[in-house]
Design an enzyme around this catalytic site. Structure first.
Site, short mmCIF file in Angstrom:
data_model
loop_
_atom_site.label_atom_id
_atom_site.label_comp_id
_atom_site.label_asym_id
_atom_site.label_seq_id
_atom_site.Cartn_x
_atom_site.Cartn_y
_atom_site.Cartn_z
N ASP A 1 0.95 -1.23 -0.04
CA ASP A 1 0.05 0.11 0.15
C ASP A 1 0.75 1.28 -0.15
OD1 ASP A 1 -2.50 1.62 0.44
OD2 ASP A 1 -1.37 1.92 2.42
N LEU B 1 -6.17 7.15 4.05
CA LEU B 1 -6.16 8.23 3.15
C LEU B 1 -5.13 8.23 2.16
CD1 LEU B 1 -7.79 10.78 5.64
CD2 LEU B 1 -9.00 9.59 3.77
N ARG B 2 -4.16 7.33 2.30
CA ARG B 2 -3.03 7.58 1.09
C ARG B 2 -3.69 7.29 -0.26
NH1 ARG B 2 0.13 3.96 3.49
NH2 ARG B 2 1.44 5.31 4.73
N ALA B 3 -4.39 6.47 -0.31
CA ALA B 3 -4.92 6.41 -1.78
C ALA B 3 -5.56 7.76 -2.67
CB ALA B 3 -5.98 5.53 -1.98
N VAL C 1 -2.44 10.23 -2.84
CA VAL C 1 -1.40 9.75 -4.30
C VAL C 1 -2.22 10.02 -5.47
CG1 VAL C 1 -0.59 7.81 -5.37
CG2 VAL C 1 0.19 7.91 -2.87
#
Length: 354
Positions: free
Chosen positions: A172, A253-255, A258
């Site tokens: 991830d 919330l990384r998606a 990015v």
């Protein structure tokens, strides 16, 4: 390989690299690599695929398009000290000064850090290189003494899924992911083989034929990097990104972050005045393919971790105009199923005349 290698320059003793502009059938990979080159803060690119799908060739080709044209390899047997560097504590105790011996992260600054078979690395090393790739800095701490230096590089990790997967918590953290497949299209296979044989027969002559396109890539990356700070995101774009990530049931919330950064990098590449939902839809697959999980799945699991790809649900990108004005279908990557979520396909990044 147990030594740091640099990508070939003109006049260098190193073997010349295959030109990035000459890659065939790698539209999704080219797009992901270019976006990471424009904004290294995206967090690197994970490339999964069987042997012989040009993963390392593409990494070396990208290195030539970066400011220092440097490719640094991280060998499987590398220690943490070799990766992050070391501090001479005796010097600190003796005269109060910090003596730092740089590691591979420092050497990769402004270039490419290439990690083959990243899925076979110890988790501690993967954590360290992902931290540096996302933050652009590397901090070494020993016995209360610390040293920090810049480490802005494009991280490219490759793996063969037949040899094992990365843990979901690590996979991830790669900003983008591309899943390559074997090519079973006769015409495309012939083009790839012909290009490779021509390059091996006369590397200098082959590279000369792509010199103008390579120069255009260099200029476009430079211009896109300068354009990044001028591009922002409106509320409608944030809402679109949130909806896509919620529908994919991603963790955290990384998606979202990015996806916004990748869409902004694509807008900068296009020399656009604003980031649009079309830019988001063009990067969504590379952002979500390793993060998407089924509703009700356990936290931390992903379809990539379960060896399920979503590329088959993607609509094929349109034919692009090459630099000579002719049709150039770069992509042979077949679509792959994804359960219930459907997104638009990856749109290649053709060179556009400015």
């Amino acid at each position: 390989m147990n030594a740091v290698t640099e990508s070939a320059h003109q006049g260098s003793a190193q073997k010349p690299a295959f030109p990035f502009a000459a890659l065939i059938g790698q539209s999704a990979l080219q797009q992901a690599l270019l976006l990471a080159a424009i904004d290294p803060g995206i967090g690197g690119v994970l490339v999964s695929g069987p042997r012989g799908t040009a993963k390392s060739t593409a990494a070396r080709a990208l290195a030539e398009l970066l400011p220092h044209g440097q490719l640094v390899n991280l060998p499987l047997g590398a220690s943490e000290d070799r990766l992050i560097g070391t501090l001479d504590i005796e010097t600190v105790l003796r005269d109060g000064s910090v003596r730092f011996s740089p590691g591979l992260l420092a050497k990769a600054h402004r270039g490419v850090l290439y990690v083959d078979e990243v899925n076979l690395l110890p988790d501690a090393l993967v954590d360290a290189l992902l931290d540096a790739a996302a933050s652009g800095v590397n901090t070494v701490e020993r016995d209360g003494v610390s040293h920090t230096h810049e480490a802005s590089f494009v991280l490219i990790g490759t793996m063969n899924p037949e040899e094992g997967e990365l843990r979901p918590q690590l996979i991830d953290r790669f900003g983008l992911m591309v899943e390559l497949q074997n090519c079973f299209e006769p015409r495309v296979r012939e083009q790839i083989v012909k290009a490779r044989l021509a390059f091996e027969l006369d590397p200098a002559g082959f590279r000369a034929g792509y010199a103008q396109q390579q120069a255009q890539y260099l200029e476009r990356i430079r211009a896109a990097r300068e354009a990044l700070p001028r591009l922002s995101f409106d509320d409608a774009l944030h809402a679109h990104v949130s909806a896509l990530c919620i529908d994919a049931a991603v963790d955290g919330l990384r998606a979202d972050l990015v996806m916004l950064r990748a869409a902004r990098a694509l807008a900068a590449w296009d020399l656009a005045d604003a980031v649009t939902t079309q830019h988001v839809d063009s990067v969504v697959e590379a952002v979500l393919v390793h993060r998407r999980r089924a509703r009700g799945a356990t936290p931390g699991s992903s379809e990539a971790g379960q060896r399920v790809s979503s590329a088959d649900s993607a609509e094929p990108g349109p034919l692009q105009q090459d630099s000579e004005g002719g049709d150039s279908d770069w992509g042979y990557l077949p679509a792959q199923p994804v359960g219930t979520t459907h997104v638009k396909g990856v749109v290649p990044l053709p060179l556009k005349k400015r």
